[in-house]
Write an enzyme that holds these catalytic residues in place. Structure first.
Site: not given
Ligand code: NAD
Length: 338
Positions: A92, A160, A188
Site C-alpha cells: 500500500r 497472529d 488477517h
Molecule cells: P517487501 O516490500 O520487503 O518485499 C516484497 C517483495 O515482493 C519485493 O521484493 C517486491 O519486489 C516483491 N514483489 C512485488 N510484486 C511481486 C510479484 N508480482 N511477483 C514476485 N515478487 C513481487 O515486503 P515484506 O515486508 O517482505 O512483506 C511482503 C508481504 O507480506 C506484504 O504484502 C506484507 O503486507 C505481507 N505481510 C503479511 C503478514 C501476514 O501475517 N499475513 C505479515 C507481515 C507481512
C-alpha cells in the site's frame, strides 16, 4: 535419500523473503534429512538483489539445499513446485485507496493462479502471505481451479496466532510452550478475532483454561484482543519497517505443520476455504482452528466449539469485511476484464 521438495518463495528479494529462505534451506520446515530445491521469484527490477540472496544461500553450504534458482519469470518459478510461499505483493503506497490496492493485487494473484494451473503439480500446496492475504488467496485459488483444488490454498494468520500465544503466556506467567489452542478467526486484518475461550495453559503442573490461568476476563476480552489485532502497526511504529522475522517464522510454522501434521489434541490457525462451519459463507478464505492429519497432510476445521454471543458478534464483523473484500476483488477482476 528422499526425492527433493521443490519450494517456491515469491517476493524473495524482500524483507520477509530474506528471513524465510534460510529457514526453508536449512531444514527447519521440511526436516533435516529432506533435500530441498528452492526457487525464488521477484520482479525484474529486483533481479540483482535476488541474485545476491542466491549467492548467500550457496555460501551457507546447507547440505539440505540441493538446488537454488533465482528467477523473474512466473513460468519458470511455478514449474513442478510442491509448495508455494506467495509473499510478494503490491504494498500500500501513500494515498492509495483500498480498492486500488485490491485491484493491483488481484492482477498479481490472478496471474500467479494461472501460472500454478499451467506449471505446478496438481498437489501443490499454497500459502499466501502477501496482503490482503485472505482475498489474494481467494483470487489465486479461483484461477488455479480446477487443476489445483481449493483446499490446497491457505492464507497466513499464524503470525497472529503466535502473537496470541505469546501474550497469553506472558500474562499467565508461563513459557510460550505451555499455551495451546488459541484461535484466530477471520481475516488477517484488524477485524480478526483472537479467541482464547478454548485455549489451555500448563501451569503449576496442571492444565487450566486460559481464562482461569490469566484470571483477568476484562483483559482477555479487551486489551488482549486489540494488542494482537494491532501488533503489526505497533512494530511498524518502532522499527519503521513491518514485521519480517516473525512473519517468516510464522510462514515456516504454517507449512511445517501442513507437511508433518499437528500434534494430537492441538490445533493451529490457518485461513482456509470455508465449508460453512460456524456459519461462515462457503468458499470464503477464513481463519479457523484446524487440525492436520500427519498421514494425509489434509487440514480439517475443528468442529463443535461453542461460541458465545461475544464471539459470534466478533466473527460477524470479520466475516462482513471479508465478504466486502471478496466482492471488491471480483469487481476488480470484471473491470479489468479478467
Ligand atoms: P517487501 O516490500 O520487503 O518485499 C516484497 C517483495 O515482493 C519485493 O521484493 C517486491 O519486489 C516483491 N514483489 C512485488 N510484486 C511481486 C510479484 N508480482 N511477483 C514476485 N515478487 C513481487 O515486503 P515484506 O515486508 O517482505 O512483506 C511482503 C508481504 O507480506 C506484504 O504484502 C506484507 O503486507 C505481507 N505481510 C503479511 C503478514 C501476514 O501475517 N499475513 C505479515 C507481515 C507481512
Amino acid at each position: 535419500m528422499a526425492a527433493p521438495i521443490r519450494a517456491l518463495v515469491t517476493g524473495a528479494a524482500g524483507q520477509i523473503g530474506y528471513s524465510l529462505v534460510i529457514q526453508i534451506a536449512n531444514g527447519s520446515v521440511f526436516g533435516k534429512d529432506q533435500p530441498v530445491e528452492l526457487v525464488m521469484l521477484d520482479v525484474p527490477f529486483c533481479a540483482q538483489s535476488l541474485d545476491g540472496v542466491k549467492m548467500e544461500l550457496q555460501d551457507c553450504a546447507f547440505s539440505t539445499l540441493t538446488g537454488v534458482e533465482a528467477v523473474t519469470d512466473e513460468a519458470a518459478a511455478f514449474k513442478n513446485i510442491d509448495y508455494a510461499f506467495l509473499v510478494g505483493a503490491m504494498p500500500r503506497k501513500e494515498g492509495m485507496e483500498r480498492k486500488d490496492l485490491l485491484a493491483a493485487n488481484v492482477k498479481i494473484f490472478k496471474s500467479q493462479g494461472k501460472a500454478l494451473a499451467e506449471h505446478a503439480k496438481s498437489t501443490t500446496k499454497v500459502l499466501v502471505v502477501g496482503n490482503p492475504a485472505n482475498t489474494n488467496a481467494f483470487i489465486c485459488a479461483k484461477y488455479a481451479a480446477p487443476k489445483i483444488p481449493a483446499e490446497n490454498f491457505s492464507a497466513m494468520t499464524r503470525l497472529d496466532h503466535n502473537r496470541a500465544l505469546a501474550q497469553v503466556a506472558a500474562r499467565a506467567g508461563v513459557s510460550v510452550g505451555s499455551v495451546k489452542n488459541v484461535i484466530i478467526w477471520g481475516n488477517h486484518s484488524s477485524t480478526q478475532f483472537p479467541d482464547v475461550r478454548h485455549a489451555k495453559v500448563q501451569k503449576d503442573g496442571k492444565e487450566a483454561d486460559a481464562y482461569t490461568a490469566v484470571n483477568d476476563t476484562a483483559f482477555l476480552q479487551g486489551e488482549f484482543i486489540s494488542i494482537v489485532q494491532k501488533r503489526g502497526a505497533a512494530i511498524i511504529d518502532r522499527r519503521k519497517l513491518s514485521s519480517a522475522m516473525s512473519a517468516a517464522k510464522a510462514a515456516c510454522d504454517h507449512i511445517r505443520d501442513w507437511h508433518v501434521g499437528t500434534q494430537q489434541g492441538q490445533w493451529v490457525s490457518m485461513a482456509v476455504p470455508s465449508d460453512g462451519s460456524y456459519g461462515v459463507p462457503e468458499g470464503l478464505i477464513f481463519s479457523f482452528p484446524v487440525e492436520i492429519c500427519p498421514q494425509s497432510k489434509k487440514w480439517k476445521i475443528v468442529q463443535g466449539l461453542e461460541l458465545d454471543d461475544f464471539a459470534k458478534q466478533k466473527i460477524d464483523v470479520t466475516t462482513k469485511e471479508l465478504l466486502e473484500e471478496r466482492d471488491e476483488a471480483l469487481k476488480a477482476c470484471e473491470a479489468a476484464n479478467m
